[in-house]
Design a protein around this motif. Structure first.
Motif, PDB file in Angstrom:
ATOM      1  N   ILE A 120       0.852  -1.183   0.000  1.00  0.00           N
ATOM      2  CA  ILE A 120       0.000   0.000   0.000  1.00  0.00           C
ATOM      3  C   ILE A 120       0.890   1.236   0.000  1.00  0.00           C
ATOM      4  N   ALA A 121       0.595   2.191  -0.879  1.00  0.00           N
ATOM      5  CA  ALA A 121       1.402   3.400  -0.994  1.00  0.00           C
ATOM      6  C   ALA A 121       0.503   4.625  -1.045  1.00  0.00           C
ATOM      7  N   LYS A 122       1.086   5.790  -0.736  1.00  0.00           N
ATOM      8  CA  LYS A 122       0.327   7.029  -0.784  1.00  0.00           C
ATOM      9  C   LYS A 122       0.038   7.400  -2.239  1.00  0.00           C
ATOM     10  N   LYS A 123      -0.898   8.297  -2.433  1.00  0.00           N
ATOM     11  CA  LYS A 123      -1.256   8.750  -3.771  1.00  0.00           C
ATOM     12  C   LYS A 123      -0.041   9.330  -4.488  1.00  0.00           C
ATOM     13  N   GLY A 124       0.114   8.981  -5.769  1.00  0.00           N
ATOM     14  CA  GLY A 124       1.187   9.529  -6.567  1.00  0.00           C
ATOM     15  C   GLY A 124       2.538   8.881  -6.390  1.00  0.00           C
ATOM     16  N   ILE A 133       1.608  -7.516 -12.052  1.00  0.00           N
ATOM     17  CA  ILE A 133       1.167  -6.627 -10.976  1.00  0.00           C
ATOM     18  C   ILE A 133      -0.090  -5.885 -11.420  1.00  0.00           C
ATOM     19  N   SER A 134      -1.023  -5.785 -10.507  1.00  0.00           N
ATOM     20  CA  SER A 134      -2.227  -4.993 -10.719  1.00  0.00           C
ATOM     21  C   SER A 134      -2.181  -3.794  -9.783  1.00  0.00           C
ATOM     22  N   VAL A 135      -2.302  -2.593 -10.356  1.00  0.00           N
ATOM     23  CA  VAL A 135      -2.299  -1.366  -9.564  1.00  0.00           C
ATOM     24  C   VAL A 135      -3.737  -0.935  -9.353  1.00  0.00           C
ATOM     25  N   GLY A 136      -4.205  -1.082  -8.129  1.00  0.00           N
ATOM     26  CA  GLY A 136      -5.575  -0.731  -7.796  1.00  0.00           C
ATOM     27  C   GLY A 136      -5.633   0.257  -6.660  1.00  0.00           C
ATOM     28  N   ILE A 137      -6.701   0.199  -5.891  1.00  0.00           N
ATOM     29  CA  ILE A 137      -6.895   1.136  -4.792  1.00  0.00           C
ATOM     30  C   ILE A 137      -7.166   0.382  -3.505  1.00  0.00           C
ATOM     31  N   SER A 138      -6.857   1.041  -2.405  1.00  0.00           N
ATOM     32  CA  SER A 138      -7.192   0.552  -1.079  1.00  0.00           C
ATOM     33  C   SER A 138      -8.016   1.628  -0.394  1.00  0.00           C
ATOM     34  N   CYS A 139      -9.247   1.316  -0.065  1.00  0.00           N
ATOM     35  CA  CYS A 139     -10.155   2.298   0.528  1.00  0.00           C
ATOM     36  C   CYS A 139     -10.062   2.255   2.050  1.00  0.00           C
ATOM     37  N   ASP A 140      -9.961   3.424   2.641  1.00  0.00           N
ATOM     38  CA  ASP A 140      -9.943   3.559   4.095  1.00  0.00           C
ATOM     39  C   ASP A 140     -11.347   3.930   4.555  1.00  0.00           C
ATOM     40  N   CYS A 141     -12.031   2.962   5.130  1.00  0.00           N
ATOM     41  CA  CYS A 141     -13.416   3.176   5.545  1.00  0.00           C
ATOM     42  C   CYS A 141     -13.545   3.625   6.993  1.00  0.00           C
ATOM     43  N   ASN A 142     -12.401   3.876   7.662  1.00  0.00           N
ATOM     44  CA  ASN A 142     -12.429   4.370   9.035  1.00  0.00           C
ATOM     45  C   ASN A 142     -12.559   5.892   8.995  1.00  0.00           C
ATOM     46  N   PRO A 143     -13.634   6.456   9.498  1.00  0.00           N
ATOM     47  CA  PRO A 143     -13.810   7.919   9.410  1.00  0.00           C
ATOM     48  C   PRO A 143     -12.680   8.689  10.076  1.00  0.00           C
ATOM     49  N   CYS A 144     -12.120   8.146  11.145  1.00  0.00           N
ATOM     50  CA  CYS A 144     -11.070   8.857  11.878  1.00  0.00           C
ATOM     51  C   CYS A 144      -9.809   8.991  11.024  1.00  0.00           C
ATOM     52  N   THR A 145      -9.305   7.865  10.498  1.00  0.00           N
ATOM     53  CA  THR A 145      -8.081   7.915   9.696  1.00  0.00           C
ATOM     54  C   THR A 145      -8.335   8.508   8.316  1.00  0.00           C
ATOM     55  N   CYS A 146      -9.521   8.309   7.797  1.00  0.00           N
ATOM     56  CA  CYS A 146      -9.853   8.840   6.472  1.00  0.00           C
ATOM     57  C   CYS A 146      -9.865  10.356   6.481  1.00  0.00           C
ATOM     58  N   LEU A 147     -10.478  10.964   7.498  1.00  0.00           N
ATOM     59  CA  LEU A 147     -10.640  12.406   7.545  1.00  0.00           C
ATOM     60  C   LEU A 147      -9.462  13.122   8.205  1.00  0.00           C
ATOM     61  N   CYS A 148      -8.778  12.431   9.115  1.00  0.00           N
ATOM     62  CA  CYS A 148      -7.733  13.095   9.904  1.00  0.00           C
ATOM     63  C   CYS A 148      -6.335  12.567   9.621  1.00  0.00           C
ATOM     64  N   GLY A 149      -6.219  11.492   8.844  1.00  0.00           N
ATOM     65  CA  GLY A 149      -4.909  10.873   8.635  1.00  0.00           C
ATOM     66  C   GLY A 149      -4.062  11.537   7.578  1.00  0.00           C
ATOM     67  N   GLY A 150      -4.649  12.402   6.752  1.00  0.00           N
ATOM     68  CA  GLY A 150      -3.881  13.123   5.758  1.00  0.00           C
ATOM     69  C   GLY A 150      -3.669  12.388   4.451  1.00  0.00           C
ATOM     70  N   LEU A 151      -4.043  11.112   4.362  1.00  0.00           N
ATOM     71  CA  LEU A 151      -3.869  10.346   3.137  1.00  0.00           C
ATOM     72  C   LEU A 151      -5.170  10.152   2.380  1.00  0.00           C
ATOM     73  N   GLY A 152      -6.259  10.659   2.929  1.00  0.00           N
ATOM     74  CA  GLY A 152      -7.522  10.598   2.232  1.00  0.00           C
ATOM     75  C   GLY A 152      -8.203   9.239   2.308  1.00  0.00           C
ATOM     76  N   PHE A 153      -9.256   9.100   1.521  1.00  0.00           N
ATOM     77  CA  PHE A 153     -10.085   7.897   1.520  1.00  0.00           C
ATOM     78  C   PHE A 153      -9.467   6.776   0.686  1.00  0.00           C
ATOM     79  N   ILE A 154      -8.666   7.142  -0.341  1.00  0.00           N
ATOM     80  CA  ILE A 154      -8.139   6.144  -1.281  1.00  0.00           C
ATOM     81  C   ILE A 154      -6.622   6.196  -1.302  1.00  0.00           C
ATOM     82  N   GLN A 156      -3.069   3.879  -2.993  1.00  0.00           N
ATOM     83  CA  GLN A 156      -2.687   2.941  -4.039  1.00  0.00           C
ATOM     84  C   GLN A 156      -2.400   1.577  -3.435  1.00  0.00           C
ATOM     85  N   ASN A 157      -2.882   0.537  -4.107  1.00  0.00           N
ATOM     86  CA  ASN A 157      -2.656  -0.827  -3.638  1.00  0.00           C
ATOM     87  C   ASN A 157      -2.138  -1.653  -4.806  1.00  0.00           C
ATOM     88  N   MET A 158      -0.909  -2.121  -4.692  1.00  0.00           N
ATOM     89  CA  MET A 158      -0.281  -2.928  -5.742  1.00  0.00           C
ATOM     90  C   MET A 158      -0.267  -4.384  -5.309  1.00  0.00           C
TER      91      MET A 158
END
Length: 263
Positions: A120-124, A133-154, A156-158
């Motif tokens: 799992i890697a940060k955006k960009g 290899i498949s480059v997809g997404i990893s969704c963060d469904c935890n409201p706390c880390t999603c809104l306050c973690g600085g990495l957003g909701f999505i 990169q997931n390789m």
């Protein structure tokens, strides 16, 4: 008697347990050159291909051909272009291609076979990959880390069993966290982590620290087990460092515009 050459000094172990990231390219089929703004040169056998983000090609042998492939909207959600470029060696002899990042960065190879087939890697952060290899997404469904973690909701997931090449700026460090071990890190310094690592947040401190400490309201936490990769100069920090002071220029432009209007 002739003087004996002294052995090179051993690298001092860091008290934090982090190690400077040094890629092992002895038998990898690729080479990474340069101290910074690095160049990734990949050897391609006839029929072999490598995939990269658009604009990454620096030079390549005559037999290598590129073709653009359009992806899904998930690529743009993960901070990448909608299309990717596949470079294939269509010649009868061994070829090569050199790739670079779109900002001053080091090239970080991640062998997914060593991270349970996923990373799992940060955006960009993604630059290119070779192998299955498949480059997809990893969704963060935890409201706390999603809104306050600085990495957003999505993020990169390789996934797969090839080698992914990431971009990271400044000094790049890596550490294998033990079971239950937690480190606190500036969010911009995060590059990526193994899927076994848990991402979390905690407050940066009291009210005064949050307002004037320069770290914002929250810091990120990474809890093991698993490997984590961090950087000292993220693209966000780099942009802030080289951005020109526009406030005075805007003020001058506004004054000039007003003067022109009055005349």
């Amino acid at each position: 008697p002739p003087r004996r050459a002294l052995p090179p000094p051993a690298l001092r172990a860091m008290a934090s347990g982090f190690d400077i990231f040094v890629p092992d390219v002895t038998t990898a089929g690729y080479d990474i050159t340069g101290a910074d703004c690095q160049v990734l040169t990949v050897t391609l056998a006839p029929g072999q291909a490598i995939t990269s983000e658009p604009g990454a090609m620096m030079f390549m042998s005559n037999g290598v051909r590129g073709s653009a492939e359009c992806g899904t909207i998930t690529r743009t959600c993960a901070g990448e272009a909608c299309c990717k470029v596949v470079y294939t060696n269509r010649g009868d002899e061994e070829g090569f291609i050199a790739l670079t990042s779109d900002f001053p960065a080091k090239v970080i190879p991640v062998e997914l076979a060593k991270t349970n087939g996923s990373f799992i890697a940060k955006k960009g952060a993604y630059m290119s990959h070779s192998g299955d290899i498949s480059v997809g997404i990893s969704c963060d469904c935890n409201p706390c880390t999603c809104l306050c973690g600085g990495l957003g909701f999505i993020r990169q997931n390789m996934t797969g069993d090839g080698t992914a090449f990431l971009s990271a700026g400044g000094t790049v460090l890596t550490k294998v966290l033990a079971e239950g071990e937690t480190i606190v890190i500036d969010t911009d310094s995060v590059v990526g982590w193994a899927p076994t690592v848990k991402f979390g947040v905690r407050t940066a401190g009291g009210c005064c620290t949050c307002c004037f400490g320069g770290e914002g309201l929250f810091n990120s936490t990474l809890t093991g087990p698993g490997v984590v990769i961090v950087q000292s100069m993220s693209f966000e920090k780099y942009k802030n460092a080289v951005a020109p002071p526009v406030a005075a220029n805007k003020a001058g432009a506004g004054a000039g515009g007003d003067g022109g209007g009055e005349s």
